[in-house]
Design an enzyme around this catalytic site. Structure first.
Site, PDB file in Angstrom:
ATOM      1  N   ASN A 135       1.015  -1.279  -0.027  1.00  0.00           N
ATOM      2  CA  ASN A 135      -0.139   0.163  -0.001  1.00  0.00           C
ATOM      3  C   ASN A 135       0.399   1.574   0.037  1.00  0.00           C
ATOM      4  O   ASN A 135       0.166   2.521  -0.287  1.00  0.00           O
ATOM      5  CB  ASN A 135      -1.339  -0.247   1.647  1.00  0.00           C
ATOM      6  CG  ASN A 135      -0.374  -0.317   2.399  1.00  0.00           C
ATOM      7  OD1 ASN A 135       0.507  -1.105   2.762  1.00  0.00           O
ATOM      8  ND2 ASN A 135      -0.868   0.508   2.953  1.00  0.00           N
TER       9      ASN A 135
ATOM     10  N   GLU B   5       4.567  -4.862  12.436  1.00  0.00           N
ATOM     11  CA  GLU B   5       3.545  -3.567  11.709  1.00  0.00           C
ATOM     12  C   GLU B   5       2.390  -4.531  10.988  1.00  0.00           C
ATOM     13  O   GLU B   5       2.542  -4.326  10.262  1.00  0.00           O
ATOM     14  CB  GLU B   5       4.384  -2.214  10.867  1.00  0.00           C
ATOM     15  CG  GLU B   5       5.439  -2.046  11.391  1.00  0.00           C
ATOM     16  CD  GLU B   5       4.625  -1.313  13.037  1.00  0.00           C
ATOM     17  OE1 GLU B   5       3.974  -1.091  13.620  1.00  0.00           O
ATOM     18  OE2 GLU B   5       5.847  -1.331  14.126  1.00  0.00           O
TER      19      GLU B   5
ATOM     20  N   CYS C 127      -2.373   1.589   6.270  1.00  0.00           N
ATOM     21  CA  CYS C 127      -3.120   0.565   7.829  1.00  0.00           C
ATOM     22  C   CYS C 127      -3.789   1.782   8.955  1.00  0.00           C
ATOM     23  O   CYS C 127      -4.936   1.279   9.699  1.00  0.00           O
ATOM     24  CB  CYS C 127      -1.898   0.272   8.630  1.00  0.00           C
ATOM     25  SG  CYS C 127      -0.613   1.574   8.756  1.00  0.00           S
TER      26      CYS C 127
HETATM   27  P1  NAD Z   1       0.029  -8.995   3.403  1.00  0.00           P
HETATM   28  O1  NAD Z   1       0.529  -9.856   4.474  1.00  0.00           O
HETATM   29  O2  NAD Z   1      -0.687  -9.885   2.153  1.00  0.00           O
HETATM   30  O3  NAD Z   1       1.823  -8.834   2.406  1.00  0.00           O
HETATM   31  C1  NAD Z   1       2.915  -8.045   3.006  1.00  0.00           C
HETATM   32  C2  NAD Z   1       3.892  -8.950   3.180  1.00  0.00           C
HETATM   33  O4  NAD Z   1       4.013 -10.403   3.068  1.00  0.00           O
HETATM   34  C3  NAD Z   1       4.164  -9.287   1.086  1.00  0.00           C
HETATM   35  O5  NAD Z   1       5.412  -9.097   0.229  1.00  0.00           O
HETATM   36  C4  NAD Z   1       3.733 -10.628   1.028  1.00  0.00           C
HETATM   37  O6  NAD Z   1       4.266 -10.941  -0.577  1.00  0.00           O
HETATM   38  C5  NAD Z   1       4.310 -11.202   1.668  1.00  0.00           C
HETATM   39  N1  NAD Z   1       4.037 -12.136   2.318  1.00  0.00           N
HETATM   40  C6  NAD Z   1       2.890 -13.206   2.610  1.00  0.00           C
HETATM   41  N2  NAD Z   1       2.076 -14.223   1.942  1.00  0.00           N
HETATM   42  C7  NAD Z   1       4.037 -15.007   3.206  1.00  0.00           C
HETATM   43  C8  NAD Z   1       4.840 -15.119   4.157  1.00  0.00           C
HETATM   44  N3  NAD Z   1       3.672 -16.729   4.342  1.00  0.00           N
HETATM   45  N4  NAD Z   1       5.813 -15.469   4.223  1.00  0.00           N
HETATM   46  C9  NAD Z   1       6.589 -14.437   3.978  1.00  0.00           C
HETATM   47  N5  NAD Z   1       6.187 -13.718   3.185  1.00  0.00           N
HETATM   48  C10 NAD Z   1       5.004 -13.354   3.603  1.00  0.00           C
HETATM   49  O7  NAD Z   1      -0.926  -7.533   3.016  1.00  0.00           O
HETATM   50  P2  NAD Z   1      -0.379  -6.244   1.819  1.00  0.00           P
HETATM   51  O8  NAD Z   1      -1.898  -6.824   1.831  1.00  0.00           O
HETATM   52  O9  NAD Z   1       0.510  -6.203   0.999  1.00  0.00           O
HETATM   53  O10 NAD Z   1      -0.469  -4.762   2.727  1.00  0.00           O
HETATM   54  C11 NAD Z   1      -1.784  -4.470   3.486  1.00  0.00           C
HETATM   55  C12 NAD Z   1      -1.839  -4.666   5.206  1.00  0.00           C
HETATM   56  O11 NAD Z   1      -0.802  -4.250   5.437  1.00  0.00           O
HETATM   57  C13 NAD Z   1      -3.235  -4.088   5.812  1.00  0.00           C
HETATM   58  O12 NAD Z   1      -3.482  -5.089   6.665  1.00  0.00           O
HETATM   59  C14 NAD Z   1      -2.449  -3.243   6.319  1.00  0.00           C
HETATM   60  O13 NAD Z   1      -3.306  -2.462   7.068  1.00  0.00           O
HETATM   61  C15 NAD Z   1      -0.933  -3.393   6.850  1.00  0.00           C
HETATM   62  N6  NAD Z   1      -0.016  -2.349   6.808  1.00  0.00           N
HETATM   63  C16 NAD Z   1       0.341  -2.669   8.324  1.00  0.00           C
HETATM   64  C17 NAD Z   1       1.301  -0.803   8.436  1.00  0.00           C
HETATM   65  C18 NAD Z   1       1.981  -0.276  10.175  1.00  0.00           C
HETATM   66  O14 NAD Z   1       2.072   0.176  10.145  1.00  0.00           O
HETATM   67  N7  NAD Z   1       1.163  -0.760  10.700  1.00  0.00           N
HETATM   68  C19 NAD Z   1       1.443  -0.112   7.824  1.00  0.00           C
HETATM   69  C20 NAD Z   1       0.598  -0.443   6.213  1.00  0.00           C
HETATM   70  C21 NAD Z   1       0.415  -1.145   6.009  1.00  0.00           C
END
Ligand code: NAD
Length: 482
Positions: free
Chosen positions: A158, A254, A288
């Site tokens: 995002n 996070e 987020c």
């Molecule tokens: P996601 O969890 O689907 O993916 C995040 C990352 O994890 C990607 O690089 C993905 O390829 C990787 N990933 C997925 N499965 C994995 C596995 N089994 N092992 C290792 N890596 C793996 O999240 P998204 O859809 O890309 O992002 C959106 C989410 O992120 C929302 O829930 C949002 O709230 C959150 N977010 C949180 C913050 C914060 O600072 N708290 C900031 C931005 C986004």
């Protein structure tokens, strides 16, 4: 080149200790707006990840504070000079509108520049020991050292530039080595950023970028024996998988949010409605800390709801490359369909859609929904898109706080009131990492501590200062001192 000119398709390679590494299998990166292919990235296998960690571990960073400051500041300046190139890339792969992408590039400048300024500051402490009968004539000093192993960084789609910057800049400021795995959905920006860092003088062994499908190589990022710390930003589901898999490693998680904007009866309703609409729709609602629930007390809900509709109507949603667009697409058509299904479900449970259109591909128009029961999936789970969802709550602060705390999340919050007794209770009782009075939950500066509690995060916070701490080991040393 202006914003409407699309960049050519990029056929990318990984950067492993600065070396370009390709694979036969490639993963397509698609533009969410028109579904065109904007890039192809290598599909790493676990052995590529292993190679990246091994090369990083074999390298010993020796950059002085001054050298790190120069690299970080040069990166900031190069990003600033190329902000339109970066914005074009972000818009092409994420579907975020041009305005949001430019804003993201300017935030990233802050991250790199703050890290540059903080790297020259030594935060060592000194403790005199003659302070109790148990003490001696000695002093104890603290010093922070980089991790012995390598940082594994995994980032979401995002904020393709800023989330990556929040991991890389503090790591470099503290002389650490990293292997980054950006999301497969928006990896092109991260690869372009790595090149800027090499150009700014970063020894290539300090940063590798591996790409591909997490189902194939995700676990290799979490379990590598040379990884000392896994820093992850993304969903709760993947965050909990990391917590269960990482073993004896430091983890920084996070995760998702479900942030409320709370509107009390004394609030300036026009100002509150502005915060509600902006907070729910900026970055296509994919922050987020986006406003994911608006809790408005019954006595002012009718008047507030009208103002929200008025303001939502002013937003233009459409072609993300058009500089006039306020809301681009969400990340893909599947996500838009999920949000539509959640809105439809809320309607069957008594909610009313006051404004919006049905999802078209990855376009999800700002959609105002009122009178949502607070237990509906639309507002109880994280809906990561530009829905503007209102929950009418009793005129009773205890009940407002209880409803606000009723989800599994605890990231941030915004409150609209001028009553000091209310403010004190919200700060004390909301189960969140941040309470912003008269601001959207997402308000912060890149330096201040940032992060959630409950399902929204575990471990250290982010923000350049906290992240620098999380990426170091504190060593104490002492000596006689009379
Ligand atoms: P996601 O969890 O689907 O993916 C995040 C990352 O994890 C990607 O690089 C993905 O390829 C990787 N990933 C997925 N499965 C994995 C596995 N089994 N092992 C290792 N890596 C793996 O999240 P998204 O859809 O890309 O992002 C959106 C989410 O992120 C929302 O829930 C949002 O709230 C959150 N977010 C949180 C913050 C914060 O600072 N708290 C900031 C931005 C986004």
């Amino acid at each position: 080149m202006n914003a409407t000119v699309k960049p050519p398709v990029r056929r990318e390679a990984m950067r492993i200790a600065g070396k370009l590494v390709s694979t036969e299998d490639m993963v397509e990166v698609r533009n969410p707006y028109d579904d065109s292919v904007v890039g192809l990235i290598p599909a790493a296998r676990p052995e590529h990840v292993r190679e990246a960690f091994a090369k990083a571990k074999a390298f010993k960073p020796v950059l002085t504070r001054y050298e790190r400051q120069r690299i970080l500041q040069k990166t900031a300046e190069l990003l600033f000079a190329r902000k339109e190139d970066f914005a074009r890339l972000i818009t092409a792969e994420a579907g975020l509108c041009w305005k949001d992408s430019l804003y993201e590039a300017s935030r990233a400048y802050d991250v790199w520049s703050f890290a540059a300024q903080l790297t020259i500051k030594d935060d060592g402490e000194m403790f005199s020991c003659d302070i109790s009968p148990n003490g001696k004539a000695r002093k104890i000093f603290t010093t922070r050292q980089p991790l012995l192993g390598v940082i594994s960084a995994i980032t979401p789609f995002n904020h393709p530039l800023n989330m990556v910057s929040h991991k890389l800049a503090p790591a470099i400021a503290t002389n650490n080595r990293l292997v980054l795995k950006p999301t497969e959905l928006t990896p092109l920006t991260a690869l372009a950023l790595a090149d800027v860092l090499y150009e700014a003088g970063l020894p290539p062994e300090m940063l590798s970028v591996v790409t591909g499908n997490p189902s194939t190589m995700g676990d290799a990022m979490i379990t590598d024996p040379d990884a000392d710390l896994v820093t992850f930003t993304g969903s709760v589901r993947v965050g909990k998988h990391i917590a269960n898999t990482a073993g004896y490693k430091r983890i920084v998680l996070e995760l998702g949010g479900n942030d409320p904007l709370i509107v009390m009866e004394d609030a300036d309703l026009d100002k509150a409605a502005e915060l509600a609409v902006t907070g729910a729709t900026k970055n296509s609602g994919q922050r987020c800390t986006a406003v994911k629930r608006i809790l408005v007390v019954e006595s002012v809900a009718e008047a507030f709801s009208k103002l929200v509709v008025e303001k939502a109507k002013k937003l233009t949603c459409g072609d993300p490359m058009d500089p006039a667009t306020d809301v681009g697409t969400v990340i893909n058509a599947r996500s838009a369909a999920l949000f539509q299904a959640r809105v439809d479900d809320a309607v069957t449970k008594g909610a009313e859609v006051l404004y919006g259109k049905r999802a078209e591909g990855a376009l999800f128009h700002p959609t105002v929904v009122d009178k949502i029961p607070y237990t509906c999936e639309l507002v109880h789970e994280e809906t990561f898109g530009p829905v503007i969802p209102m929950i009418r709550v009793p005129d009773d602060i205890a009940k407002v706080i209880a409803i606000s705390n009723s989800t599994a999340y605890g990231l941030s919050s915004g409150i609209c009131t001028n009553r000091f007794d209310y403010i004190q209770r919200f700060v004390a009782e909301l189960e969140v990492g941040t309470v912003n009075l008269w601001e959207v939950p997402g308000y912060r500066i890149e330096m201040s501590p940032f992060g959630g509690i409950k399902d929204s995060g575990l471990g250290y916070k982010e923000g350049v200062v906290e992240a620098m701490k999380s990426f170091t080991n504190v060593k104490t040393w002492s000596m006689p001192w009379s």
